[in-house]
Write an enzyme that holds these catalytic residues in place. Sequence first.
Site, PDB file in Angstrom:
ATOM      1  N   PRO A  94      -2.306   8.616   5.486  1.00 27.77           N
ATOM      2  CA  PRO A  94      -1.532   8.487   4.260  1.00 27.77           C
ATOM      3  C   PRO A  94      -0.162   7.889   4.591  1.00 27.77           C
ATOM      4  O   PRO A  94       0.412   8.214   5.627  1.00 27.77           O
ATOM      5  CB  PRO A  94      -1.401   9.923   3.737  1.00 27.77           C
ATOM      6  CG  PRO A  94      -1.781  10.797   4.865  1.00 27.77           C
ATOM      7  CD  PRO A  94      -2.614  10.000   5.809  1.00 27.77           C
ATOM      8  N   HIS A  95       0.328   6.990   3.724  1.00 30.37           N
ATOM      9  CA  HIS A  95       1.602   6.350   4.029  1.00 30.37           C
ATOM     10  C   HIS A  95       2.291   5.897   2.760  1.00 30.37           C
ATOM     11  O   HIS A  95       1.666   5.843   1.691  1.00 30.37           O
ATOM     12  CB  HIS A  95       1.386   5.165   4.971  1.00 30.37           C
ATOM     13  CG  HIS A  95       0.404   4.160   4.448  1.00 30.37           C
ATOM     14  ND1 HIS A  95      -0.945   4.259   4.700  1.00 30.37           N
ATOM     15  CD2 HIS A  95       0.563   3.060   3.696  1.00 30.37           C
ATOM     16  CE1 HIS A  95      -1.574   3.246   4.133  1.00 30.37           C
ATOM     17  NE2 HIS A  95      -0.678   2.501   3.503  1.00 30.37           N
ATOM     18  N   GLY A  96       3.548   5.540   2.889  1.00 27.09           N
ATOM     19  CA  GLY A  96       4.292   5.065   1.729  1.00 27.09           C
ATOM     20  C   GLY A  96       5.727   4.758   2.112  1.00 27.09           C
ATOM     21  O   GLY A  96       6.140   4.977   3.256  1.00 27.09           O
ATOM     22  N   TYR A 120       3.629  -2.698   0.826  1.00 24.84           N
ATOM     23  CA  TYR A 120       3.475  -3.373   2.103  1.00 24.84           C
ATOM     24  C   TYR A 120       4.464  -4.519   2.304  1.00 24.84           C
ATOM     25  O   TYR A 120       4.433  -5.194   3.326  1.00 24.84           O
ATOM     26  CB  TYR A 120       2.041  -3.887   2.261  1.00 24.84           C
ATOM     27  CG  TYR A 120       1.064  -2.746   2.320  1.00 24.84           C
ATOM     28  CD1 TYR A 120       0.980  -1.970   3.471  1.00 24.84           C
ATOM     29  CD2 TYR A 120       0.280  -2.412   1.237  1.00 24.84           C
ATOM     30  CE1 TYR A 120       0.110  -0.893   3.522  1.00 24.84           C
ATOM     31  CE2 TYR A 120      -0.588  -1.348   1.289  1.00 24.84           C
ATOM     32  CZ  TYR A 120      -0.664  -0.587   2.433  1.00 24.84           C
ATOM     33  OH  TYR A 120      -1.524   0.473   2.490  1.00 24.84           O
TER      34      TYR A 120
END
Lengths: 153, 589
Positions: free
Chosen positions: A65-67, B512
Amino acid sequence: MPLTDIVAPNAIIPALKVNGKKQAIQELAARAAELSGQNERVIFEILLQREKLGSTGIGHGIAIPHGKLPKLERLFGLFARLERAVDFESLDGQPVDLVFLLLAPEGAGADHLKALAQVARLLRDPETANKLRESRDAEALYAVLTMTPPATA
Amino acid sequence: MQALDTISIIILLGALLVLAGILSSLVALRFGAPLLLVFLLVGMLAGESGPGGIRFDDVRLAYMVGSVALALILFDGGLRTKFATFRSVIWPAGTLATFGVLITATLTAPVAIYLLNMSWTEALLVGAVVASTDAAAVFFLMHSRGLRLRPRVGATIEVESGTNDPIAIFLTIILVEILMAGPKSWDDIALLLVQQAVIGLLLGVIGGRTIVGVLNNVSLPQGLHAPFVATAGVVVFALSQAANGSGFLAVYLAGMIVGNRTARAHGTILAFMDAATWLGQIAMFVLLGLLSWPERLLQHLLPGLAVALVLMLVARPVAVFVSLLPFGFTFRERLFISWVGLRGAVGVFLASIPLLVGLPNAHVYFDIGFVVVIVSLLIQGWTVPFAARRLRIAKRRPDTFHPRVELDLPGQRAQELVGYPVAPGSPFLRRGFMPPWAKLTLVIRDERVLTPEEARGIHEGDHVYLLAPQDKAQALDRFFADLPPPSSPDPRLLGDFFVTGDVTLSALAEIYGISFEGDQSMMTLSDYFVRRLGRAPQAGTTIRVGEVALVAHRVKDGRVVTAGLQLAEEEAAPWWKRIWMTLRRMLSD
């Protein structure tokens, strides 16, 4: 970038007890908030938002999980091994027991992507994943995460 | 009573021959020899110049058995081809099956002209006879070595071999007709081709749908479903042939329709067809072996070898490289597809057509075709697994796990009962996890049938029966078989992360930091794929956006459902490390 710059030795949870994906993310957000001094609610929301685009379960029992967090100063990583694997809606349908949380500051750009790729490739290496599953305590897990040179895919 | 005795003896001999064929498969498996070759040898040994001494020259019978066997093989091939697979490789495989066959036949012909003093037409007939490939042989070999091909390569080979038979057959028949009855105008040939294709297509689709309809709506006695489907397949074939269409095309299409529409008794049909194809192949090859005449074969051994070598080393590779040019296969993949152009059943079968119609010098075609098939099976057949590993097209994966039991549940068709033995160390035991769509229904322990409540947990040695949607049953294998995770995933096919196709570009840009040119922020990812490509994407299609590559992962109806995100490449490893990794890979091969 060495992983030691991202994960602190105390950012390892050797046996996290959770019943599902949401709870796992909640627990990780709480711990991340504690260690980074950021707001738990904000972290949780940002992670959930990313999950809405598609699960960060990358297969073989691994999730990352990332952000992006506006007020964060530098890349922040947190690793947890789940005591019991949970369904993470991964594409391959396999339950997840290795979770790496990665938060990046707003302006991290290329560094963020590189770190994500590095973590994904490190955990995807079957040897590393096996070692992580066999390690019991935080020190051993930390050693596996930071000592192993990333496999050239 | 004499007549009765003769019949009994013929039956006895026939059955013994088939039995010998079946038992010889043990030998073949032990030595890894291509099975089909062994069947041919059994036939040759039983023939008049072998120890068997059976006199057999009934070309009509051989042709008839061959036709039916081939129809069953193609039907079976269709049954096992998923629509999605078919659609994803229809262009490359279709080009190979049409254009590729023409190139192969044309480039093979000069050898025959030069070595056998043939006219162009005769030489082309030689080329046409050996132009089509046999997938059954390839897949059997891969399977018995526990190798798994890259999906796109495997699918291309599979679909090609199913679709190029009708073309090669058509070509052969046209050439035979020209040789028998004089030249034909191009118009006639084109008209005939269209007629064959259209009638074959129509009857195939209609036949397939009819079979599905009958199967799902008429309740046949238990056990008759599979024979019904098999026989109906042969009817579709024969009907189409009788109507001057391509029966082989029709039966392949019908098989595909039956295989893809949820139908009753799916598992039983597949099992039955498996047996039917085996028997068909054995009967066909043993008969063709009987039909051959080894002494005469020797006369044509050298030209045959020359044709085989040119075919394998020049004609097929050129055909593959040219046909696949627009489809973005790598050099290694094309090399592999060239090498696995295994010749098999169809080659010998087509070679018997000149004999059947009594073409002058018919045995030359038969002998050449025969030699080519044997050489191809021997050299290519034996080296396919090796080639796959050397060219890194296959992953080693012991795929020998097949104890899954599937049971139909009459009354509905969506769900079925899937049974597994619970082996020690299976992923299910290790992780105690079950996908939410599977429901544990029965546990069998110590020969007692228990409900999940009575069983109270699942132990090693139990047999479990789960209720699962029919199309997902296979996915359960992962939980009960101890399959090692496929090592070194193909980076071309994978992303680091996955997102769904309905994600907007702005959402991606935000997380991103990818910048898309122009103001397209509200566009969805799947629209973006179409916009960038100018056509519908296929699984594996990659587009680059700055540092990131987007890989179409799952595609449905030309739209990207999930896409992989390949993040920035790592910095290249130093040269000594790359050499070391290469060495290690070579050693572990």
